[in-house]
Write an enzyme that holds these catalytic residues in place. Structure first.
Site, PDB file in Angstrom:
ATOM      1  N   SER A  21     -27.675  32.363  -2.445  1.00 59.62           N
ATOM      2  CA  SER A  21     -27.671  30.913  -2.165  1.00 59.62           C
ATOM      3  C   SER A  21     -26.439  30.244  -2.799  1.00 59.62           C
ATOM      4  O   SER A  21     -25.875  29.313  -2.218  1.00 59.62           O
ATOM      5  CB  SER A  21     -28.966  30.248  -2.624  1.00 59.62           C
ATOM      6  OG  SER A  21     -29.041  30.167  -4.021  1.00 59.62           O
ATOM      7  N   HIS A 117     -24.707  31.161 -14.803  1.00 56.83           N
ATOM      8  CA  HIS A 117     -25.905  31.667 -15.464  1.00 56.83           C
ATOM      9  C   HIS A 117     -26.918  30.524 -15.599  1.00 56.83           C
ATOM     10  O   HIS A 117     -26.544  29.402 -15.967  1.00 56.83           O
ATOM     11  CB  HIS A 117     -25.544  32.230 -16.846  1.00 56.83           C
ATOM     12  CG  HIS A 117     -26.724  32.826 -17.533  1.00 56.83           C
ATOM     13  ND1 HIS A 117     -27.234  34.065 -17.197  1.00 56.83           N
ATOM     14  CD2 HIS A 117     -27.528  32.339 -18.512  1.00 56.83           C
ATOM     15  CE1 HIS A 117     -28.291  34.310 -17.949  1.00 56.83           C
ATOM     16  NE2 HIS A 117     -28.496  33.287 -18.753  1.00 56.83           N
ATOM     17  N   GLU A 150     -15.685  40.408 -22.317  1.00 51.51           N
ATOM     18  CA  GLU A 150     -16.292  41.750 -22.325  1.00 51.51           C
ATOM     19  C   GLU A 150     -17.743  41.754 -22.818  1.00 51.51           C
ATOM     20  O   GLU A 150     -18.374  42.795 -22.834  1.00 51.51           O
ATOM     21  CB  GLU A 150     -15.422  42.740 -23.113  1.00 51.51           C
ATOM     22  CG  GLU A 150     -15.284  42.443 -24.588  1.00 51.51           C
ATOM     23  CD  GLU A 150     -14.071  41.553 -24.888  1.00 51.51           C
ATOM     24  OE1 GLU A 150     -13.822  40.584 -24.142  1.00 51.51           O
ATOM     25  OE2 GLU A 150     -13.391  41.826 -25.893  1.00 51.51           O
ATOM     26  N   ASP A 153     -22.944  37.616 -20.404  1.00 50.71           N
ATOM     27  CA  ASP A 153     -23.200  36.177 -20.300  1.00 50.71           C
ATOM     28  C   ASP A 153     -22.461  35.430 -21.411  1.00 50.71           C
ATOM     29  O   ASP A 153     -23.031  34.581 -22.122  1.00 50.71           O
ATOM     30  CB  ASP A 153     -24.718  35.888 -20.336  1.00 50.71           C
ATOM     31  CG  ASP A 153     -25.415  36.407 -19.090  1.00 50.71           C
ATOM     32  OD1 ASP A 153     -24.786  36.406 -18.017  1.00 50.71           O
ATOM     33  OD2 ASP A 153     -26.573  36.840 -19.189  1.00 50.71           O
TER      34      ASP A 153
END
Ligand code: GAR
Length: 198
Positions: A21, A117, A150, A153
Site C-alpha cells: 500500500s 517504520h 547497518e 530500524d
C-alpha cells in the site's frame, strides 16, 4: 552538471514483501507529480506478494528475489544489488520490506536507502511494531521515515509523526490510522529528500 541532468528524475527501486500500500501511494504521487521521481523497479523477496501484481498493473518492471534458507544474507541479496546497479537506480525505498539488509548491502548504497517504520523509533523496532505498542499500553504508535544504516530500524531520521492510541483500539484499527499517515508522509518526505529540501 548540465541543465538536462539537473532535470532528470531520480530513478527509484521500491522493495516490498507484502501488500504494497505504501508502494502504491508512492506510485500515485509520481503520477500526480507530487513526487518528482521515476519508479523504475519493484523488488520483492516474496514472489506471492500482492504488491508485485499491483506494480505490474502500473506498468512497472518487477523482480522476485527469493531468499534461500541457510544461505548467507549477502548471497541472497546479490540479485537485488546487481539489478539495482544494472538499472542505474538512484534511491532504494523500503516499503514493508521485511528482510534485514546486511551491512555489506547497505555499504554498497551509502545514504541511498530509505525505510518507513510504523512506530516512533527508537521505540518499538522490529517486525510487529503496532502490536508491540498496543501490548506495551503505549500512548501512541507512529510513523518514522529514516535513512538506513547497518543497524535494524535505525539511521538518521527524516520525518516522524505520532499516531495516538485510542481506547478500544485493535491491531487492525490502529494499523489503519498508521497507514493513513504513512501514505501521506512517505511521498512528501521522499520529494523533500530527492530534491534536497531536507
Ligand atoms: C508498513 O506499515 C510499514 O511501515 C511496515 O510494514 C507495513 C507495510 O505495509 N514496515 C515495517 O514494519 C518495517 N520494519 P504495506 O505493504 O501495505 O506498505
Amino acid at each position: 552538471m548540465t541543465e538536462r541532468e539537473a532535470q532528470k528524475k531520480p530513478r527509484v527501486a521500491i522493495l516490498i514483501s507484502g501488500t504494497g500500500s505504501n508502494m502504491l501511494a508512492i506510485i500515485e504521487a509520481c503520477k500526480s507529480s507530487a513526487l518528482d521521481a521515476e519508479i523504475a523497479l519493484v523488488v520483492s523477496d516474496n514472489p506471492n506478494a500482492p504488491g508485485l501484481a499491483k506494480a505490474r498493473d502500473a506498468g512497472i518492471e518487477t523482480v522476485s528475489a527469493v531468499y534461500e534458507r541457510g544461505v548467507p544474507r549477502e548471497k541472497n541479496e546479490r540479485l537485488i544489488a546487481e539489478t539495482i546497479k544494472n538499472k542505474k537506480i538512484d534511491w532504494i525505498v523500503l516499503a514493508g520490506f521485511m528482510k534485514i539488509l546486511s551491512a555489506d548491502f547497505v555499504k554498497q548504497f551509502p545514504g541511498r536507502i530509505v525505510n518507513i517504520h510504523p512506530s516512533m523509533l527508537p521505540a518499538f523496532p522490529g517486525a510487529h511494531a503496532i502490536r508491540d505498542a498496543l501490548e506495551a499500553q503505549a500512548d501512541c504508535a507512529g510513523v518514522t521515515i529514516h535513512i538506513v544504516d547497518e543497524f535494524v530500524d535505525h539511521g538518521p531520521i527524516l520525518a516522524q509523526e505520532e499516531v495516538p492510541i485510542q481506547p478500544g483500539d485493535t491491531e487492525e484499527s490502529l494499523a489503519e490510522r498508521v497507514h493513513a499517515v504513512e501514505h501521506r508522509l512517505y511521498p512528501k518526505t521522499l520529494q523533500q529528500l530527492f530534491h534536497e529540501d531536507i
